[in-house]
Design a protein around this motif. Sequence first.
Motif, PDB file in Angstrom:
ATOM      1  N   ILE A   1      60.323  11.016  47.162  1.00  0.00           N
ATOM      2  CA  ILE A   1      59.284  12.019  46.976  1.00  0.00           C
ATOM      3  C   ILE A   1      58.234  11.440  46.043  1.00  0.00           C
ATOM      4  CG2 ILE A   1      58.777  14.334  46.110  1.00  0.00           C
ATOM      5  CD1 ILE A   1      61.650  15.103  46.806  1.00  0.00           C
TER       6      ILE A   1
ATOM      7  N   ASP B   1      53.453  15.489  46.286  1.00  0.00           N
ATOM      8  CA  ASP B   1      54.131  15.996  47.478  1.00  0.00           C
ATOM      9  C   ASP B   1      54.478  17.474  47.286  1.00  0.00           C
ATOM     10  OD1 ASP B   1      54.013  13.540  48.662  1.00  0.00           O
ATOM     11  OD2 ASP B   1      56.162  13.154  48.638  1.00  0.00           O
TER      12      ASP B   1
ATOM     13  N   VAL C   1      57.400  20.403  48.148  1.00  0.00           N
ATOM     14  CA  VAL C   1      58.801  20.563  48.543  1.00  0.00           C
ATOM     15  C   VAL C   1      59.081  22.032  48.835  1.00  0.00           C
ATOM     16  CG1 VAL C   1      59.631  18.544  47.292  1.00  0.00           C
ATOM     17  CG2 VAL C   1      59.571  20.755  46.138  1.00  0.00           C
TER      18      VAL C   1
ATOM     19  N   ILE D   1      62.787  18.056  39.472  1.00  0.00           N
ATOM     20  CA  ILE D   1      63.391  17.866  40.784  1.00  0.00           C
ATOM     21  C   ILE D   1      64.219  16.591  40.705  1.00  0.00           C
ATOM     22  CG2 ILE D   1      61.260  16.751  41.636  1.00  0.00           C
ATOM     23  CD1 ILE D   1      62.060  17.738  44.429  1.00  0.00           C
TER      24      ILE D   1
ATOM     25  N   VAL E   1      66.405  21.802  47.342  1.00  0.00           N
ATOM     26  CA  VAL E   1      65.272  21.252  48.084  1.00  0.00           C
ATOM     27  C   VAL E   1      65.700  21.045  49.538  1.00  0.00           C
ATOM     28  CG1 VAL E   1      63.661  19.320  48.276  1.00  0.00           C
ATOM     29  CG2 VAL E   1      64.361  20.138  46.008  1.00  0.00           C
TER      30      VAL E   1
ATOM     31  N   TRP F   1      63.132  20.396  52.184  1.00  0.00           N
ATOM     32  CA  TRP F   1      62.108  19.690  52.963  1.00  0.00           C
ATOM     33  C   TRP F   1      61.033  19.221  52.004  1.00  0.00           C
ATOM     34  CZ3 TRP F   1      56.946  20.906  53.143  1.00  0.00           C
ATOM     35  CH2 TRP F   1      56.177  20.361  54.171  1.00  0.00           C
ATOM     36  N   SER F   2      60.360  18.128  52.369  1.00  0.00           N
ATOM     37  CA  SER F   2      59.196  17.705  51.588  1.00  0.00           C
ATOM     38  C   SER F   2      58.091  17.290  52.549  1.00  0.00           C
ATOM     39  CB  SER F   2      59.555  16.545  50.641  1.00  0.00           C
ATOM     40  OG  SER F   2      59.898  15.384  51.383  1.00  0.00           O
TER      41      SER F   2
END
Length: 237
Positions: free
Chosen positions: A158, A162, A164, A189, A229, A231-232
Amino acid sequence: MAPLPASPRKSGDAAAQCLDRLMRALDVASDAELARALGITPQSVNGARRRREVPPAWVQTCAARTGVNAHWLFFGRGPARLPEAGAGELPCAPADCESDLVTIPLAEARLSAGTGSLEVSAAQEGGYAFRSDFLRRKGNPRRMVLMRVSGDSMVPEIFDNDVVLLDQGQTDITPGRLYAVGFEDAIYIKRVDKLPGKVVLHSANPAYPPLSLDLRGDGADQFRVIGRVLWSGREYR
């Protein structure tokens, strides 16, 4: 919920029809009123009609403000409004279930991929639309939120800036999974491991050593799991 007002114009042009649906959802009767409602210029609306192309951000903004189904706004298919549901459910008609879009809000708070972010505002700055079937496979869409990342400690997984997708309903730690966590006034994160009396936060960037947090005593009250988390995504400039 009140029904949507009648469309102010008819057209065979897909972009013009999308703009008409935006006008219906926002209850406006002219391009100038549509521009004011979306926070854009009338020239932008004129340009969209001329190019026959509606920016997705307009649809996302409208869906977030009105609760109207983004898939209906884009394509004119599916219900204009998704039915209300209890916690954990986001129903849709069988014929439309695979393609409905749901807008997930983007919080102004930023997750640190570094030493810990202090930007913890809960306000929102729009959102992004996802397929509802994708979200339901991942968790509970009603508990999901998008947050932007600051820092480089999770590179190359990441990157800085970005976005998330978090499910705030998934707070039980599965070792090695990626979570947004808070400790004292900072939010991070990290990949998380849970050991007796402590958690260890791991970065992807080898320049950042693991961070061990003691959860005994007062430390337990200062640590919290914000969500897992799922998806990013990344915007290129």
